[in-house]
Scaffold this active site. Structure first.
Site, short mmCIF file in Angstrom:
data_model
loop_
_atom_site.label_atom_id
_atom_site.label_comp_id
_atom_site.label_asym_id
_atom_site.label_seq_id
_atom_site.Cartn_x
_atom_site.Cartn_y
_atom_site.Cartn_z
CG ASP A 269 35.05 28.16 43.98
OD1 ASP A 269 33.67 28.70 44.19
OD2 ASP A 269 35.36 28.00 45.04
CE LYS A 276 36.62 30.96 46.00
NZ LYS A 276 37.10 29.86 47.36
CG ASP A 346 34.51 30.14 48.80
OD1 ASP A 346 34.78 29.31 47.73
OD2 ASP A 346 36.11 30.39 49.13
CD GLU A 348 33.90 24.78 45.42
OE1 GLU A 348 33.45 25.28 46.54
OE2 GLU A 348 34.20 25.37 44.21
NE ARG A 350 34.97 21.08 50.95
CZ ARG A 350 36.03 20.88 52.38
NH1 ARG A 350 35.95 20.64 53.47
NH2 ARG A 350 36.73 21.56 51.78
N1 BES Z 1 38.62 26.17 45.06
C1 BES Z 1 38.29 26.64 45.90
C2 BES Z 1 40.44 25.89 46.70
C3 BES Z 1 41.72 26.92 46.09
C4 BES Z 1 41.74 28.26 46.22
C5 BES Z 1 42.01 26.27 45.13
C6 BES Z 1 42.69 29.13 46.12
C7 BES Z 1 43.16 26.92 44.09
C8 BES Z 1 43.69 28.23 44.94
C9 BES Z 1 38.35 25.93 47.00
O1 BES Z 1 36.84 25.97 46.19
C10 BES Z 1 37.75 26.52 48.18
O2 BES Z 1 37.16 27.55 48.38
N2 BES Z 1 37.92 25.60 49.41
C11 BES Z 1 37.92 26.52 50.70
C12 BES Z 1 37.24 26.02 51.60
C13 BES Z 1 37.37 26.44 53.79
C14 BES Z 1 35.66 27.11 52.95
C15 BES Z 1 37.07 25.24 53.74
C16 BES Z 1 39.42 27.46 50.49
O3 BES Z 1 40.44 26.43 50.65
O4 BES Z 1 39.56 28.28 51.49
ZN ZN Z 2 36.74 25.72 44.65
MN MN Z 3 35.24 26.85 46.45
#
Ligand code: BES
Ligand code: ZN
Ligand code: MN
Length: 498
Positions: A269, A276, A346, A348, A350
């Site tokens: 990701d 990110k 990001d 993604e 869901r």
């Molecule tokens: N895979 C990430 C969540 C994540 C973060 C898992 C750190 C493990 C460690 C997910 O896809 C993500 O990026 N979520 C975002 C959502 C936001 C953009 C609404 C997040 O948590 O920042």
């Molecule tokens: Zn993710």
């Molecule tokens: Mn993500």
């Protein structure tokens, strides 16, 4: 990955060679079986000198005195013998394994004062040994240590002494299957993304056919035909095509509705166009922790021939930055027909799960659906790394998960759902948007998923904090923890087997 230690069970006897592990209760009190392994009393003499009082998890280790024919003598504290629970025996197994990281013959005397350890204690202890012994060494090529001595990565051999080796062996067959599932999940999470794309992940799942799991792999073409626009939108920025795996284990009565487990399998990701930050991005190779848990669970259920019908659905994609990536503002149509405005690429996971959940419900009409996903950073802000977030539309299912969490110490903590949160993902331009506001990020993510389950009993486990990089423990020293396999195996065993 280290190779798996060998484990065997015998009726308790005094070992004549190799290494011996005994347990001590509080005040250094030992069982008769344990004392007979220390005829000279050297171990018990060492207790006060080493400040050892039998406290749970403490240990003393000696080179065996002359004449005993043994190598090392180890005593491990078990605390209050009468109050040891199943999970404490796993931890004690972990403590045993921690002493023997090199090839060796190890006899473990399971008895405690006032406790003639039988089958279940011995089996749990053995499972703890296996869980602790895991390490990810596949890409370590050095053959010698710093002193030029050859590194021997062969595992130790453990012989467990108890009052009922036959029962122990039988109970261990189950625990062994589950431990193998945990090892599989850890391997998948630890594997770097260059080696494990959607296609490679799917190929590994094919191996479950050896355990009589039916494995079907949907390709991009299949998913296009099914209208999985939410998942496909995430995948479109990667040169590696997506896959969806459909796993079926039929160990229950043919007419019983299956139980279903759905995993987020984002093999990497990057965040996509909403990229990110660089620091820590390498951890996103583990963004398939939910998928790994489903794979490990299906392995466990099949290997122990669980009397249940179970389905595993795994959505496999890579979220990358590319000229063909999906853009913030894009609107995609999910398999359910509902449209989603992608405001942040990001968010993604869901999108992947939306189509996986819908597909699962429509095809299998399961008794319940439980999805696992490393879904949000927000769940780590809320709960830290020792509980997974639990969201559910069903109090009974949620209660059962909480109980299984306590039993396995793969703990979950229930979080709220509700209309106030749901409306935060309404969109101006489509049926919903894929992010809520600044607050309650783990909850709005869960609300998003709930829009794809209708009235099927459902639970969502947000395992972002527990699937990887969580604090190591007596039974896990690996970055990828395999979280969820033991939890869900326990849930099935306690409530859903014929
Ligand atoms: N895979 C990430 C969540 C994540 C973060 C898992 C750190 C493990 C460690 C997910 O896809 C993500 O990026 N979520 C975002 C959502 C936001 C953009 C609404 C997040 O948590 O920042
Ligand atoms: Zn993710
Ligand atoms: Mn993500």
């Amino acid at each position: 990955m280290a190779s798996k230690p060998s484990i065997s069970f015998v009726r308790r006897a005094v070992p004549k060679k190799g290494n011996v592990v005994v347990f001590s209760a509080e005040q250094g009190e030992m069982s008769e079986a344990a004392r007979s392994c220390d005829p000279s009393g050297a171990l018990q003499r060492a207790f006060p000198i080493a400040d050892f009082s039998g406290k749970f998890g403490a240990s003393v280790e000696l080179i065996a005195p002359d004449g005993a024919g043994l190598d090392r003598l180890v005593a491990i504290g078990a605390g209050k013998a009468a109050s040891l629970k199943e999970h404490d025996w796993l931890k004690l197994g972990g403590a045993v394994a921690a002493h023997f990281r090199k090839p060796a013959d190890v006899s473990v005397i399971v008895d405690l004062p006032g406790l003639e350890a039988g089958g279940s204690e011995a089996a749990s202890l053995a499972a703890g040994i296996l869980l602790r012994a895991y390490s990810f060494e596949k890409y370590k090529t050095k053959k010698e240590d710093g002193d030029g001595k050859p590194i021997d990565r062969k595992p130790a051999r453990f012989t467990i002494h108890s009052s009922d080796p036959v029962a122990a062996k039988k109970a261990f067959a189950v625990a062994d299957a589950v431990s193998d599932g945990v090892w599989l999940a850890r391997d998948l999470v630890n594997e770097p993304a260059n080696m494990l794309g959607p296609v490679e992940f799917a190929a590994q799942l094919k191996a479950l056919e050896q355990l009589d799991v039916k494995v079907e792999i949907l390709t991009e073409k299949d998913m296009k035909r099914l209208g999985m626009g939410a998942l496909l939108g995430v995948a479109q920025g990667s040169v590696r095509p997506p896959r969806m795996a459909v796993l079926e284990w039929r160990g229950g009565k043919p007419r019983n509705q299956p139980v279903a487990f759905i995993g987020k399998g984002v093999v990497f990701d990057s965040g996509g166009i909403s990229i990110k930050p660089a620091a820590g991005m390498e951890d996103m190779k583990g963004d398939m922790g939910g998928a790994a848990a489903v794979a490990g669970l299906m392995h466990a259920l099949a290997a122990r021939k669980a009397r249940v019908n179970a389905v595993g659905i795994i959505g496999l994609v890579e979220n990358m930055v590319d000229g063909n990536s999906q853009r913030p503002g894009d609107i995609v149509t999910s398999m359910s027909g509902q449209t989603v405005e992608v405001l942040n690429t990001d968010a993604e996971g869901r999108l992947v799960l939306a189509d996986a959940l819908w597909y699962c419900r429509q095809r299998f009409e399961p008794q319940f659906m439980i999805n696992l996903a490393t879904l949000t950073g927000a769940i780590m802000v809320a709960l830290g790394q020792s509980h997974a977030g639990l969201f559910s539309n069903d109090d009974e299912l949620a209660g059962r998960l909480a109980e299984a969490g306590l039993a396995t110490q793969e703990k979950v903590w229930r979080m709220p759902l509700g209309a106030e949160y749901d409306k935060l993902i309404d969109s101006k331009n489509a049926d919903m948007k894929n992010i809520g506001g600044r607050y309650g990020g783990a909850i709005t993510a869960a609300q998003f998923l709930q829009r794809f389950v209708k009235d099927t009993p459902w639970a969502h486990l947000d395992i972002a904090g527990t699937a990887m990089g969580s604090p190591s423990s007596e039974i896990n020293q690996s970055w990828g923890s395999g979280f969820g396999v033991r939890l869900l195996d326990r849930l099935v065993r306690d409530h859903y087997e014929a």
